[in-house]
Motif scaffolding. Structure first.
Motif, short mmCIF file in Angstrom:
data_model
loop_
_atom_site.label_atom_id
_atom_site.label_comp_id
_atom_site.label_asym_id
_atom_site.label_seq_id
_atom_site.Cartn_x
_atom_site.Cartn_y
_atom_site.Cartn_z
N TRP A 1 -7.64 -4.46 -6.28
CA TRP A 1 -6.39 -3.72 -6.36
C TRP A 1 -6.55 -2.48 -7.24
N HIS A 2 -5.95 -1.39 -6.82
CA HIS A 2 -5.92 -0.20 -7.67
C HIS A 2 -4.94 -0.40 -8.82
N GLU B 1 0.48 5.49 -0.70
CA GLU B 1 -0.44 6.61 -0.91
C GLU B 1 -1.90 6.16 -0.97
N GLU B 2 -2.26 5.26 -0.08
CA GLU B 2 -3.62 4.72 0.03
C GLU B 2 -4.08 3.98 -1.22
N ARG B 3 -3.13 3.51 -2.01
CA ARG B 3 -3.43 2.70 -3.20
C ARG B 3 -2.99 1.26 -2.91
N ARG B 4 -3.89 0.32 -3.14
CA ARG B 4 -3.57 -1.09 -2.97
C ARG B 4 -2.89 -1.59 -4.26
N GLU C 1 0.86 -1.18 0.00
CA GLU C 1 0.00 0.00 0.00
C GLU C 1 0.90 1.23 0.00
#
Length: 179
Positions: free
Chosen positions: A112-113, A90-93, A88
């Protein structure tokens, strides 16, 4: 946050270092390596640039013990995840795996992002529709080593969710055998 995404560096330390250097100059704050590193020594010039590096091993494992030892000695700069990684930033999975078909399957989950993969030596950036109605980005940066393909890497912007494949600028590279 900008990130450098690389894969399939094999034993080409110069090309890996150049990609990380170019990414850092473009504002990258972390590196994701999607596998096929081969030797731990290949990482040392890139690590000297000071960016945190997340690594999986791919199908050319090299020496996992040397990678674990280098990770321990790096003071947290190198994170060696093994066969795949769940990160993770910057708050992105972010999910990292070597094989593109596995990457595509993980992108389809919608969990997932961003999914990063490698192996094919073919650079690709695309959105993948997830089974839950969301989309994931699937990024394969190609091969930074330039083995039977252009020497490529990807620059990602996690805030804007934009990803761009870049080709290494021409320069004289040292032979991995020192010749």
């Amino acid at each position: 946050m900008k990130i450098c995404i690389v894969s399939d560096s094999h034993d080409r330390a110069d090309q890996l270092e150049q990609a990380v250097r170019e990414a850092k100059a473009q504002g990258a704050q972390a590196v994701i390596h999607c596998g096929d590193l081969i030797g731990a020594q290949t990482l040392k010039p890139a690590l000297a640039l000071g960016l945190p590096l997340h690594l999986i091993h791919g199908n050319n494992v090299g020496d996992p013990q040397a990678l674990h030892k280098l990770a321990r000695a790096s003071g947290g700069l190198l994170q060696y995840h093994g066969v795949d990684a769940r990160i993770e930033l910057e708050e992105r999975r972010i999910f990292v795996v070597h094989y593109p078909e596995y990457g595509y399957a993980m992108a389809c989950t919608g969990d997932w992002h961003l999914v990063c993969c490698g192996h094919s030596h073919q650079a690709e950036v695309r959105r993948v529709a997830g089974v839950k109605g969301s989309e994931s980005w699937l990024v394969n940066p190609g091969t930074v080593a330039g083995l039977a393909a252009p020497r490529t890497w990807a620059l990602g912007d996690l805030a804007a969710m934009r990803f761009e494949v870049r080709e290494l600028r021409e320069q004289a590279f040292k032979s991995p055998m020192g010749a």
